[in-house]
Scaffold this motif. Structure first.
Motif, PDB file in Angstrom:
ATOM      1  N   VAL A 250      15.403 -81.091 -12.230  1.00  0.00           N
ATOM      2  CA  VAL A 250      14.998 -82.499 -12.147  1.00  0.00           C
ATOM      3  C   VAL A 250      13.514 -82.635 -12.469  1.00  0.00           C
ATOM      4  CG1 VAL A 250      14.715 -84.484 -10.615  1.00  0.00           C
ATOM      5  CG2 VAL A 250      16.813 -83.126 -10.516  1.00  0.00           C
ATOM      6  N   ALA A 251      12.708 -81.756 -11.864  1.00  0.00           N
ATOM      7  CA  ALA A 251      11.268 -81.812 -12.087  1.00  0.00           C
ATOM      8  C   ALA A 251      10.923 -81.471 -13.527  1.00  0.00           C
ATOM      9  CB  ALA A 251      10.553 -80.861 -11.132  1.00  0.00           C
ATOM     10  N   LEU A 252      11.521 -80.423 -14.056  1.00  0.00           N
ATOM     11  CA  LEU A 252      11.203 -79.995 -15.412  1.00  0.00           C
ATOM     12  C   LEU A 252      11.571 -81.072 -16.429  1.00  0.00           C
ATOM     13  CD1 LEU A 252      10.016 -77.597 -16.932  1.00  0.00           C
ATOM     14  CD2 LEU A 252      12.334 -76.679 -17.160  1.00  0.00           C
ATOM     15  N   ASP A 253      12.753 -81.666 -16.281  1.00  0.00           N
ATOM     16  CA  ASP A 253      13.175 -82.726 -17.197  1.00  0.00           C
ATOM     17  C   ASP A 253      12.261 -83.944 -17.095  1.00  0.00           C
ATOM     18  OD1 ASP A 253      15.261 -81.139 -18.022  1.00  0.00           O
ATOM     19  OD2 ASP A 253      16.817 -82.232 -16.940  1.00  0.00           O
ATOM     20  N   ALA A 254      11.910 -84.327 -15.867  1.00  0.00           N
ATOM     21  CA  ALA A 254      11.094 -85.528 -15.667  1.00  0.00           C
ATOM     22  C   ALA A 254       9.698 -85.360 -16.237  1.00  0.00           C
ATOM     23  CB  ALA A 254      11.020 -85.865 -14.180  1.00  0.00           C
ATOM     24  N   VAL A 255       9.100 -84.199 -16.032  1.00  0.00           N
ATOM     25  CA  VAL A 255       7.743 -83.970 -16.522  1.00  0.00           C
ATOM     26  C   VAL A 255       7.734 -83.872 -18.045  1.00  0.00           C
ATOM     27  CG1 VAL A 255       5.819 -82.333 -16.524  1.00  0.00           C
ATOM     28  CG2 VAL A 255       6.934 -82.948 -14.372  1.00  0.00           C
ATOM     29  N   ARG A 256       8.732 -83.197 -18.608  1.00  0.00           N
ATOM     30  CA  ARG A 256       8.819 -83.142 -20.071  1.00  0.00           C
ATOM     31  C   ARG A 256       8.978 -84.536 -20.681  1.00  0.00           C
ATOM     32  NH1 ARG A 256      12.535 -77.661 -20.762  1.00  0.00           N
ATOM     33  NH2 ARG A 256      10.785 -76.265 -21.235  1.00  0.00           N
ATOM     34  N   LYS A 258       7.910 -87.319 -19.370  1.00  0.00           N
ATOM     35  CA  LYS A 258       6.629 -88.017 -19.249  1.00  0.00           C
ATOM     36  C   LYS A 258       5.694 -87.612 -20.387  1.00  0.00           C
ATOM     37  CE  LYS A 258       2.258 -88.545 -17.196  1.00  0.00           C
ATOM     38  NZ  LYS A 258       1.594 -88.658 -15.917  1.00  0.00           N
ATOM     39  N   PHE A 259       5.573 -86.312 -20.644  1.00  0.00           N
ATOM     40  CA  PHE A 259       4.675 -85.858 -21.700  1.00  0.00           C
ATOM     41  C   PHE A 259       5.142 -86.343 -23.076  1.00  0.00           C
ATOM     42  CE2 PHE A 259       3.301 -82.067 -18.924  1.00  0.00           C
ATOM     43  CZ  PHE A 259       2.281 -82.824 -18.369  1.00  0.00           C
ATOM     44  N   ARG A 260       6.457 -86.457 -23.262  1.00  0.00           N
ATOM     45  CA  ARG A 260       6.980 -86.970 -24.521  1.00  0.00           C
ATOM     46  C   ARG A 260       6.559 -88.421 -24.726  1.00  0.00           C
ATOM     47  NH1 ARG A 260      10.674 -90.125 -26.447  1.00  0.00           N
ATOM     48  NH2 ARG A 260      11.502 -90.658 -24.396  1.00  0.00           N
ATOM     49  N   PHE A 266       0.182 -92.124 -27.428  1.00  0.00           N
ATOM     50  CA  PHE A 266      -1.053 -91.676 -28.073  1.00  0.00           C
ATOM     51  C   PHE A 266      -0.958 -91.873 -29.586  1.00  0.00           C
ATOM     52  CE2 PHE A 266      -2.320 -88.309 -24.667  1.00  0.00           C
ATOM     53  CZ  PHE A 266      -2.750 -89.333 -23.835  1.00  0.00           C
ATOM     54  N   SER A 267       0.168 -91.469 -30.158  1.00  0.00           N
ATOM     55  CA  SER A 267       0.347 -91.567 -31.608  1.00  0.00           C
ATOM     56  C   SER A 267       0.353 -93.023 -32.063  1.00  0.00           C
ATOM     57  CB  SER A 267       1.650 -90.883 -32.025  1.00  0.00           C
ATOM     58  OG  SER A 267       1.593 -89.499 -31.732  1.00  0.00           O
TER      59      SER A 267
END
Length: 280
Positions: A250-256, A258-260, A266-267
């Protein structure tokens, strides 16, 4: 780091991840001192792994007592190899619902107490030229959500301070790891949490709905604290420990995610961002 019978100090070992980590470390042959707020909790912790786990009374918000606890450990064991800043709690409520006392106490426990404990241990680790500090952060230290804004703020602050500290400690052979769990089967959203006393109906569809969802899965979260403890020990035993250790899908998917979305934004706004310099 020498892994033969290291001396650990873990704050907040009455239950949850702190207790699971204390047990796992002790079962692997480490000596673990754990802090507890209530004196009646000490004997049970002493018996967790007899001869390896030792309870000490401490409320981490009483900064003047921290030095005494650390001196007890060093006097008895001669050193301190691993500090785990685990003690903390979740403050639940929409930002507008929180009063200043509730907000300040969240920051006191989750940030300033960690800062005080870390500062108290660093002279020992600097003298040893070795050590490992584990900051128990959260996926909420990297990704915010409604209903836990002040908890997010406390963990975001911890993340920023710890990133800087890790750079400062690199030449001293002292490691720092931010541990970022997702939902684990603890009392974090239940008895260990604090809910804002004030309620505003307009937030029921945002923060209110999320908090009901959090509380509905309390005790049924997917994360296993015992497995999290084993993962943390792997990081501590690594020749090159990570700065960040995310725990759980859950944490890994959520943080990824967010960064996406951050990179997408940014782009999208890159031209505006870059068009802010003097035309020299």
């Amino acid at each position: 780091m020498n892994t033969s019978n290291r001396i650990w100090l873990i704050t907040g070992v009455s239950g949850g991840l702190g207790r699971a980590l204390a047990k796992e470390a002790a079962m692997q042959g480490e000596t673990v001192y754990g802090t507890l707020r209530k004196p009646e909790q000490i004997s049970a912790f002493n018996e967790l792994v007899p001869g390896k786990t030792f309870g000490l009374q401490l409320d981490v918000n009483h900064h003047n007592e921290i030095k005494t606890v650390i001196e007890q450990i060093v006097s008895k064991s001669g050193r301190l190899d691993v500090l785990v800043n685990n003690a903390g709690y979740g403050l639940l409520g929409a930002i507008e619902e929180l009063n200043m006392d509730e907000a300040r106490m969240q920051m006191e426990t989750n940030f300033f107490a960690v800062l005080a404990m870390t500062q108290a241990v660093l002279p020992i680790m600097r003298k040893q030229r070795s050590g490992h500090i584990l900051q128990i952060s959260s996926m909420s230290g990297l990704r915010a959500n409604s209903g836990t804004g002040l908890y997010n703020a406390s963990k975001f602050a911890l993340e920023g301070m710890s990133e800087a500290l890790a750079l400062e400690l690199q030449p001293l052979h002292i490691h720092l790891t931010l541990v970022e769990p997702g939902p684990f089967r603890t009392d974090w959203a239940g008895a260990s949490s604090v809910t804002a006393r004030n309620k505003i109906d307009d937030y029921e569809i945002s923060s209110g709905a999320r908090l009901r969802q959090l509380q509905s899965i309390s005790g049924k979260q997917p994360g296993d604290p015992a497995k999290a403890a084993k993962a943390i020990l792997l990081a501590v035993n690594s020749e090159h420990p990570p700065l960040r250790l995310i725990l759980g899908k859950v944490a890994l998917d959520a943080v990824r995610e967010k960064f996406r979305t951050v990179e997408e934004e940014f782009s999208k706004w890159e031209a505006v961002s870059l068009n802010t310099s003097f035309e020299d």
